[in-house]
Design an enzyme around this catalytic site. Structure first.
Site, PDB file in Angstrom:
ATOM      1  N   GLY A 137       7.314  -3.174  -3.922  1.00  0.00           N
ATOM      2  CA  GLY A 137       7.779  -2.286  -4.963  1.00  0.00           C
ATOM      3  C   GLY A 137       8.943  -1.415  -4.521  1.00  0.00           C
ATOM      4  N   GLY A 165      -4.768   1.040  -8.347  1.00  0.00           N
ATOM      5  CA  GLY A 165      -4.825  -0.287  -8.958  1.00  0.00           C
ATOM      6  C   GLY A 165      -5.365  -1.329  -8.012  1.00  0.00           C
ATOM      7  CD  GLU A 225      -0.494  -5.744  -0.936  1.00  0.00           C
ATOM      8  OE1 GLU A 225      -1.204  -6.497  -1.606  1.00  0.00           O
ATOM      9  OE2 GLU A 225       0.751  -5.828  -0.910  1.00  0.00           O
ATOM     10  CB  THR A 233       1.846   4.692  -3.635  1.00  0.00           C
ATOM     11  OG1 THR A 233       2.868   4.493  -4.630  1.00  0.00           O
ATOM     12  CG2 THR A 233       0.707   3.721  -3.903  1.00  0.00           C
ATOM     13  CG  ASN A 258       7.566  11.190   1.942  1.00  0.00           C
ATOM     14  OD1 ASN A 258       7.186  11.796   2.937  1.00  0.00           O
ATOM     15  ND2 ASN A 258       7.447  11.693   0.724  1.00  0.00           N
ATOM     16  N   GLY A 292       7.342  -3.043   3.302  1.00  0.00           N
ATOM     17  CA  GLY A 292       6.270  -2.460   2.505  1.00  0.00           C
ATOM     18  C   GLY A 292       5.186  -1.840   3.364  1.00  0.00           C
ATOM     19  CB  VAL A 293       3.694   1.320   3.856  1.00  0.00           C
ATOM     20  CG1 VAL A 293       4.891   1.452   4.778  1.00  0.00           C
ATOM     21  CG2 VAL A 293       3.903   2.132   2.588  1.00  0.00           C
TER      22      VAL A 293
END
Length: 712
Positions: free
Chosen positions: A521, A251, A673, A480, A600, A670-671
């Site tokens: 997210g 996306g 961006e 992702t 992960n 978060g990863v």
């Protein structure tokens, strides 16, 4: 490419012998086999009885009005069911919008006005896709063209202060006085072009009515938020709208909104009383979905002789559409990355006759970091200071603008470990000193951050009589690895093995949940799942009966202490440059990341490596080009709009430093961006080191690098 390929590890166990999900363990994607064998169905693949197809007709002028649409010319073509245009389309609610407020870009087929080239003007519906496309190509449309303005410039007379919803203007200290007192001042401007999200899967939606409810399968990044926009747009109660998004082929922001494919599919199923599928062509993806606007960024940085910063003045300008507000928050990093007693920022928006821009991966931060980190590198050059050392000397103790403490800040660890692995200490900081035959060789670095945090979400967990658990949350997996990460988190929260967790996602009926966007997210969804698991553990239950609990994190988010919350990274690049041809090749990329606890490592590495490739693509390739006479796109396809291909991708190393995010369950940041942000600047700085010539405009094209006398 150096990508982690460790085999799946067994679930961990608690001291009392219970299996857990093993957060922090590398795991292959749950849906991986289905995707590589063709078993995973995307929005355009879902079988449907009595399905009709819609094909979009888009405007060929950049501004004007529709003169005529001759429906009679195609009405009797094979399979054609009808044509929807502004004369017979359902009326839409003008108050509908997205994150930034009401969005006129949503109001399709409502009048004869053409606000930009590529605006949908009609939808042809037919029995087959081929019949719909043939009729759409044959449909005669005439226009009354009007003068248009698509010429972006920083001094455009229509420029105005940007919306201050976030990344608003700041003025800390006396910037002018500090610059005047500085030993060295960099005063330059940096430019980035219009860019497009370029996801592999074209946007597609199928809509139908069932039992009085509007049903849709759509490719988007957040089914609950899209359902809300759709309900508002068509003046429906939210309970009457259901949107599902099982698999999404990327996306990068372009599917974070209620797209034209869904709006037009709903119009068509409402008019023709049967399921209708609308899938955008690749060209229509470019013309009708989100883009990153061009930017022009003047920046001034002043420093003492020892490299201590005295002032940063950053005033980016970006393009928007009159149809909708938007913020390309280019100054986010300027306010947080380096300590300086005086910082001034301001964003200016220039309305043009273009598609409304929207958030593209790393919005604001990606172009903003190119400007800031290029300028910092220029400052190091003029001071005669190691670019790494300059960054380390200006590490802030608190937020330089906000004054707030950092929740955690491990940028220095990223810089030091990245420099060690890259061999930065052996670098000769003088430019144009390394040659390999006819090639010039250079290295560069960039530091960066990206805001972290969470948004309200809800989750439900059902304890089943057979000892399994059904976890339901309106999350979205864009490819992702979200399914795998959330299954692992749920298993750990419930203190069971992953084989006992059944995860349901991608359905607006599952309740409110943040979209897959903003690098929030997993953080948002994991928090909701953890709260639901805690409620379930505390609730007495009969093992022979199912019991369901639901948790919502809205109140908990309000209890978080005020902190600056960011992910951090340091990116190092090595390039070769052929001065006779202007060709730049990235030979090596290394990124060190501080992204909180890594759920992960396998899929997290994939995320940041993919982001770095996106940053490479931004640096060397991506550029939306418009005809200066017509205002139309001239490269709205992958033949003309270049993105990095396999041959462009070098050896890439990506790893993580130990990090945590206090106050947020699992310590997650978060990863999604952070990999994009900073990479383009690192490459541009490496090109300077190779050639001695600064590249202040992206992409770094051959004609911008080509030297008249390459051997000197």
């Amino acid at each position: 490419m150096n990508v982690f390929t460790g085999r799946e590890s067994p679930d961990a166990t608690t001291p009392d012998g219970r299996h857990t999900g093993g957060t922090g363990t590398a795991r292959p994607r749950i849906e991986g086999r289905a995707k590589v064998t063709g078993g995973a169905r995307y929005a355009a693949d879902i079988p449907m009885r009595d399905l009709a197809f819609g094909a979009i007709v888009v405007s060929t002028v950049s501004r004007g009005r529709i003169g005529d649409i001759d429906v009679s010319a195609v009405q009797d073509m094979p399979g054609v069911l009808g044509v929807i245009d502004h004369r017979n389309a359902p009326r839409l609610n003008p108050g509908a919008g997205h994150f930034f407020g009401p969005d006129g870009g949503l109001l399709l087929l409502q009048d004869d006005v053409i606000p930009f080239a590529g605006r949908p003007v009609a939808l042809v519906v037919a029995e087959t896709l081929e019949q719909a496309q043939a009729a759409a190509e044959a449909l005669p449309v005439t226009y009354d063209a009007q003068p248009h303005d698509t010429d972006f410039s920083a001094d455009h007379p229509a420029g105005r202060p940007a919306l201050a919803l976030f990344d608003g203007p700041v003025n800390v200290g006396d910037v002018d006085a500090e610059l005047a007192a500085s030993t060295v001042v960099v005063d330059e401007r940096y430019r980035t072009p219009e860019e497009h999200c370029s996801a592999m899967e074209p946007h597609s939606a199928t809509a139908w009515w069932e039992g009085g409810r509007l049903q849709a399968v759509d490719s988007n990044q957040g089914p609950f938020s899209v359902a809300g926009v759709l309900a508002t747009l068509f003046s429906l109660d939210l309970e009457r709208v259901r949107v599902r998004t099982e698999h999404v082929g990327g996306g990068f922001g372009s599917k974070g909104m209620c797209g034209p494919q869904l709006i037009l599919a709903v119009m068509a199923t409402t008019r023709f009383g049967r399921p209708v599928r609308v899938t955008l062509t690749r060209r229509q993806v470019f013309l009708t979905t989100a883009l990153r606007p061009p930017t022009d960024q003047p920046i001034r940085i002043g420093a003492e002789a020892d490299g201590r910063l005295r002032a940063i003045h950053h005033e980016p300008v970006f393009a928007i559409s009159p149809l909708a507000e938007y913020i390309e928050g280019c100054t986010e990093l300027t306010k947080t990355l380096y300590a300086a007693p005086a910082i001034r920022t301001r964003l200016t928006a220039v309305p043009l006759d273009i598609l409304p821009p929207y958030s593209m991966r790393g919005p604001g931060a990606a172009p903003g970091s190119f400007a800031l980190e290029s300028a910092v590198d220029e400052l190091a050059e003029r001071l005669g200071v190691d670019p790494l050392e300059l960054r380390l000397r200006n590490e802030p103790a608190v937020g330089p603008v906000s004054g707030l403490p950092f929740s955690s800040r491990n940028l220095v660890a990223c810089l030091r470990e990245g420099a060690r692995r890259f061999g930065w200490a052996a670098r000769d900081h003088r430019p144009r000193m390394r040659r390999e035959g006819h090639l010039l060789v250079g290295t560069g670095l960039a530091a960066t951050s990206f805001s972290a945090g969470a948004f309200p979400s809800s989750a439900s967990i059902t304890a089943e009589p057979d000892g399994t658990f059904t976890v339901a949350i309106g999350a979205t997996d864009l490819g992702t690895g979200a399914r795998t990460a959330l299954t692992t988190i749920a298993a750990d929260a419930l203190a069971v093995g992953t084989e006992r967790v059944r995860l349901l996602i991608s359905d607006s009926d599952l309740g409110p949940a943040w979209s897959a966007g903003g690098s929030r997210g997993t953080t948002s969804w994991a928090w909701a799942i953890s709260e639901a698991a805690a409620k379930l553990r505390d609730r007495p239950r009969d093992p022979a009966r199912s019991v369901t609990v639901t948790a919502d994190t809205t109140r908990l988010l309000g209890d978080l202490p005020s902190r600056e919350r960011h992910s951090y990274s340091a990116v190092f690049a090595e390039v070769t440059v052929d001065p006779a041809t202007g060709e730049v090749r990235v030979r090596r990329l290394l990124g060190m990341f501080a992204v909180g606890r890594v759920v992960n490592p396998l899929t997290a590495r994939s995320q940041v490596v993919g982001g770095m490739i996106g940053g490479l693509s931004m640096a060397l390739h991506e550029e939306g080009v418009r005809d200066p006479v017509s205002g139309r796109h001239v490269n709205a396809d992958f033949a003309g709009y270049h993105i990095a291909a396999h041959a462009d991708v070098p050896d890439i190393e990506a790893d993580f430093v130990p990090d945590d995010e206090p106050g947020i369950p699992w310590g997650i940041k978060g990863v999604g961006e952070i990999g994009n942000v900073g990479t383009a600047a690192a490459i541009a700085n490496a090109v300077w080191h190779a050639t001695g010539s600064r590249q202040r405009t992206l992409p770094i094209r051959l004609d911008r690098v080509l030297e008249e006398h390459p051997l000197t």
